[in-house]
Design an enzyme around this catalytic site. Structure first.
Site, PDB file in Angstrom:
ATOM      1  N   THR A 150      -5.680  -1.378   0.032  1.00 34.49           N
ATOM      2  CA  THR A 150      -7.017  -0.840   0.294  1.00 34.49           C
ATOM      3  C   THR A 150      -8.105  -1.792  -0.195  1.00 34.49           C
ATOM      4  OG1 THR A 150      -7.034   0.301  -1.817  1.00 34.49           O
ATOM      5  CG2 THR A 150      -6.233   1.559   0.081  1.00 34.49           C
ATOM      6  N   ASP A 293      -2.955   8.004 -15.584  1.00 30.89           N
ATOM      7  CA  ASP A 293      -3.450   7.397 -14.340  1.00 30.89           C
ATOM      8  C   ASP A 293      -4.817   6.767 -14.578  1.00 30.89           C
ATOM      9  OD1 ASP A 293      -3.887   6.594 -11.718  1.00 30.89           O
ATOM     10  OD2 ASP A 293      -4.106   8.607 -10.894  1.00 30.89           O
ATOM     11  N   LYS A 320     -11.921   3.429 -15.613  1.00 31.62           N
ATOM     12  CA  LYS A 320     -11.770   4.883 -15.541  1.00 31.62           C
ATOM     13  C   LYS A 320     -11.897   5.578 -16.884  1.00 31.62           C
ATOM     14  CE  LYS A 320      -8.731   6.046 -11.594  1.00 31.62           C
ATOM     15  NZ  LYS A 320      -7.415   6.628 -11.230  1.00 31.62           N
ATOM     16  N   HIS A 597      -6.429  15.920  -0.173  1.00 38.55           N
ATOM     17  CA  HIS A 597      -7.115  17.171   0.135  1.00 38.55           C
ATOM     18  C   HIS A 597      -7.892  17.740  -1.043  1.00 38.55           C
ATOM     19  CE1 HIS A 597      -5.547  17.395   4.191  1.00 38.55           C
ATOM     20  NE2 HIS A 597      -4.395  16.988   3.723  1.00 38.55           N
TER      21      HIS A 597
HETATM   22  O1  LIG Z   1      -2.218   3.260  -8.419  1.00 40.56           O
HETATM   23  C1  LIG Z   1      -2.591   2.754  -7.357  1.00 40.56           C
HETATM   24  O2  LIG Z   1      -1.961   1.855  -6.782  1.00 40.56           O
HETATM   25  C2  LIG Z   1      -3.855   3.259  -6.781  1.00 40.56           C
HETATM   26  C3  LIG Z   1      -4.328   2.846  -5.540  1.00 40.56           C
HETATM   27  C4  LIG Z   1      -5.554   3.352  -5.059  1.00 40.56           C
HETATM   28  C5  LIG Z   1      -5.984   2.817  -3.738  1.00 40.56           C
HETATM   29  O3  LIG Z   1      -5.318   1.870  -3.269  1.00 40.56           O
HETATM   30  O4  LIG Z   1      -6.930   3.256  -3.127  1.00 40.56           O
HETATM   31  C6  LIG Z   1      -6.275   4.273  -5.884  1.00 40.56           C
HETATM   32  C7  LIG Z   1      -5.712   4.609  -7.133  1.00 40.56           C
HETATM   33  N1  LIG Z   1      -4.540   4.118  -7.538  1.00 40.56           N
HETATM   34  C8  LIG Z   1      -6.364   5.494  -8.057  1.00 40.56           C
HETATM   35  O5  LIG Z   1      -5.852   5.725  -9.164  1.00 40.56           O
HETATM   36  C9  LIG Z   1      -7.609   6.066  -7.714  1.00 40.56           C
HETATM   37  O6  LIG Z   1      -8.206   6.822  -8.491  1.00 40.56           O
HETATM   38  C10 LIG Z   1      -8.153   5.745  -6.447  1.00 40.56           C
HETATM   39  C11 LIG Z   1      -9.332   6.181  -5.835  1.00 40.56           C
HETATM   40  C12 LIG Z   1      -9.348   5.579  -4.612  1.00 40.56           C
HETATM   41  C13 LIG Z   1     -10.329   5.730  -3.540  1.00 40.56           C
HETATM   42  O7  LIG Z   1     -10.125   5.094  -2.490  1.00 40.56           O
HETATM   43  O8  LIG Z   1     -11.328   6.460  -3.722  1.00 40.56           O
HETATM   44  N2  LIG Z   1      -8.254   4.816  -4.457  1.00 40.56           N
HETATM   45  C14 LIG Z   1      -7.505   4.886  -5.568  1.00 40.56           C
HETATM   46 CA   LIG Z   2      -3.547   5.163  -9.448  1.00 44.16          CA
END
Ligand SMILES: O=C(O)c1cc(C(=O)O)c2c(n1)C(=O)C(=O)c1cc(C(=O)O)[nH]c1-2
Ligand SMILES: [Ca+2]
Length: 667
Positions: A150, A293, A320, A597
């Protein structure tokens, strides 16, 4: 070679954070605190999706490159909005299931006539910036594992650097660099150790694993370990260092991941690696014993600050966990750390001598539910942060959003491939849990924060109704630009926080705005599409599609289409399920559904409390057999049974009944 940092590049926004230090500060001042009242919509493009759009567009020499969901990239004439080309990498909708927070990307990279796309399915694709024709493609991870991408790629010194996500499902995080011209892989850096029985990975710059290995216990490698670098990077060309922000562990619960022992390097850290070789140089771990997390993938900004009478080369981050860190970017030494939100469930302070947090008693998870704030929902997450060298302030979206944690009993946790493997349980002591949840919601706050990184103190704040406002841009016009959860774009004075301009846009942008110059005219552009992490504060009905909006002074005559009328709230069916079934459904929902969700079934990309009778009738087909897979709701038949789907539905009916009176009063 025109780098993003070159003064000649003042008109452009050539790299994700504008420059390699990612300060998201533009020296442009044509639009400023004296005239911003005349700002109007110059052009917009309807992105035709209800999903969140998180990307920061790029502008190079009058062309704006933007990325919508599923990595669809479009080039526009940056002054007029005329579409020049679109490239669709055809990412399969099923990949959305492996992206915790939607099939959105935070952006693209540009270098020497090419645009670089890091697709959700792990492909790194170079296309010709003039035509959108594909030049080369490489697959960056094993598609059989639960990885996804992402984050935005960056190009440093002719190398494309990219990480990945997936630590919430079970992967081993790594970062890799590719030759920008050819796509050849140049280095790979793991953020956590693998199975020691396998020895070093000859393809990776693996020496740092000797530092990391003693900090792990148990059989973490079975679950991947995590530490994914899913968003932030920064680069210092003089020091030749790439800074990597790393994420949480897999499983989330330290107890199951590492027998509740050890710091687990390099989870939730900044790691500096040599840009040429990918070899480890230094690390600073914000969150040893990661159990919540908590991620340190949040935006990082480099700056030179006067601290104690000396100019220090620093890197700054507000991860965070709710603390603001200022670190020497040459050595990794902690210079200061101060909480920017209330943190009294995690740590009282960061010990300057050891650099370690002093944890509150009871911070670590047990089988008894407890409230953590900050939580995985983050005091600040990926939403872009800005630093103005003129005001000396850092600007970002801060929030206070707790959640209830409890780990599963010993023997209750079993790892399932491709599934959320948190190690949590959501069944024990439901009354205590409900009370804590209520407390968490009552204490929620969201605000735009202006922070002085030298004095480690707040300069000003703009409070919002609820958490969930977006990324930030700062400019030399004394402006701070932010999309708000109240469905507006707002501009504040960078020195005082006074509101200067605001426009209703019927969308709550989460992305960061950019600014650029074409033919002597300054523009501000932002993707307005709500979604991602704090996906529940907009209310049950999000009405308008996502749009790319572009503003300039004196623009008039371009208006957004009127928002569609809000639909009414369907009355939920009566709850007939047993309490046990609802409790089981709550647990399954938390593990499998909440990330898309919304926690406790509030909001999300589709608010499941307010399903129509038709959707309810088709519930098991949708959840198990994937009848809405083309919209990204893939079937969970491999992970969930018919009885599981029924329990989740029962939980959703219970939640709908709890909230119906309120929701129907405020659609
Ligand atoms: O542990 C991961 O690999 C991972 C990936 C992602 C991501 O790729 O969007 C998020 C998170 N963690 C995460 O902890 C998180 O709070 C988060 C929020 C978002 C978002 O797009 O708003 N992605 C992610
Ligand atoms: Ca995460």
């Amino acid at each position: 070679m025109l780098t993003p940092d070159a003064p000649a590049n003042i008109a452009n926004w050539m790299s994700h954070g504008r420059n390699w230090g990612e300060d998201r500060f533009s020296p442009l001042a044509q639009i400023n605190d004296g005239n911003v009242g005349q700002l109007g919509l110059a052009w917009f493009d309807d992105l035709a999706t209800m999903r969140g759009v998180q990307a920061t567009p790029l502008v190079v020499d009058g062309v704006l490159y933007n990325e919508s969901i599923y990595n669809i990239v479009t080039a526009y004439n940056a002054a007029t909005g005329e579409r020049l080309w679109t490239y669709d990498p055809q990412v399969g909708a099923e990949w959305a299931r492996l992206a915790c927070c939607g099939p959105s990307s935070r952006g693209i990279a540009a270098w020497e006539g090419k645009i670089y796309i890091a697709a959700l399915d792990g492909r790194l694709i170079a296309v010709d910036a003039a035509t959108g024709q594909e030049v080369w493609t490489v697959q960056t991870f094993d598609r059989a594992e639960a990885y996804s991408i992402t984050g935005a790629p960056r190009v440093y010194d002719g190398k494309v650097v990219i990480g990945n996500g997936g630590a919430d499902y079970g992967v081993r995080g790594f970062v890799a660099a590719y030759d920008a011209a050819t796509g050849e892989r140049l280095w790979k850096f793991y953020t956590v150790p693998g199975n020691p029985a396998n020895g070093p990975d000859g393809e990776a710059s693996d020496s740092a694993m000797q530092i990391a290995l003693p900090t792990w216990h148990g059989e973490w490698w079975r679950y991947g370990g995590g530490g994914t670098a899913w968003d932030a990077f920064a680069y210092d060309p003089q020091l030749n260092l790439v800074y990597i922000g790393t994420g949480n562990g897999t499983p989330h619960m330290w107890h199951f991941r590492s027998d509740g022992q050890g710091d687990n390097l390099f989870l939730c850290s900044i790691v500096a690696v040599n840009a040429t070789s990918g070899e480890y140089v230094w690390h600073y771990q914000m969150v040893p014993e990661e159990d919540w997390d908590y991620t340190c993938t949040q935006p990082m900004i480099t700056a030179d600050l006067e601290i104690g009478g000396r100019t220090r080369q620093v890197i700054m981050q507000a991860p965070k966990n709710g603390f603001f860190y200022v670190i020497d970017r040459a050595t990794g030494e902690l210079l200061s750390a101060q909480n920017y939100v209330s943190v009294n469930t995690w740590a009282s302070h960061i010990d300057r001598a050891t650099g370690r947090p002093v944890l509150m008693p009871g911070a670590h998870n047990t089988t008894t539910p407890h409230l953590m704030s900050p939580s995985w929902l983050a005091a600040h997450t990926w939403h872009p942060m800005a630093y103005s060298p003129l005001t000396g302030l850092v600007y970002f979206s801060a929030q206070e959003q707790g959640d209830v944690y409890a780990r599963a009993e010993d023997g209750e946790f079993t790892y399932v491939h491709h599934r959320s493997n948190s190690g949590q349980q959501r069944r024990n002591q439901p009354e205590l849990r409900a009370r804590l949840m209520e407390q968490a919601r009552a204490e929620e706050k969201g605000y735009l924060l202006a922070w002085n990184p030298v004095t480690q103190s707040e300069a000003w704040r703009v409070p919002y109704r609820v958490p969930g406002s977006g990324g930030v841009l700062a400019t030399a016009g004394n402006l701070v630009v932010q999309g708000t959860i109240d469905k507006t774009l707002a501009i504040y004075a960078a020195d005082t926080g006074r509101k200067l301009w605001e426009m209703d846009i019927d969308q709550a942008p989460v992305a960061g705005a950019i600014t650029y110059l074409v033919d002597g005219v300054q523009y501000i552009a932002i993707n307005a599409g709500w979604g991602g992490s704090p996906v529940y504060n907009l209310g049950p009905f999000q009405t308008s599609t996502a749009k790319l909006l572009v503003f300039r002074l004196g623009a008039s005559g371009v208006t957004l289409p009127p928002p569609p009328p809000p639909s009414s709230v369907p009355r939920p069916p009566f709850l007939t399920a047993t309490e046990d079934m609802v409790a089981r459904g709550r647990e399954l929902y938390g593990e499998n559904c909440a990330r898309c969700h919304g926690p406790n079934a509030v909001g999300g990309m589709k608010d499941l409390r307010w399903m129509t009778a038709e959707t309810r009738a088709a519930f098991a087909d949708i959840v198990l057999r994937g009848t809405l897979a083309d919209r990204g709701m893939i079937g969970f038949a491999g992970q969930l049974s018919e009885a599981d789907a029924n329990a989740i539905h029962a939980f959703l009916i219970a939640r709908a009944n709890e909230d119906y009176a309120d929701a129907s009063a405020h659609p």
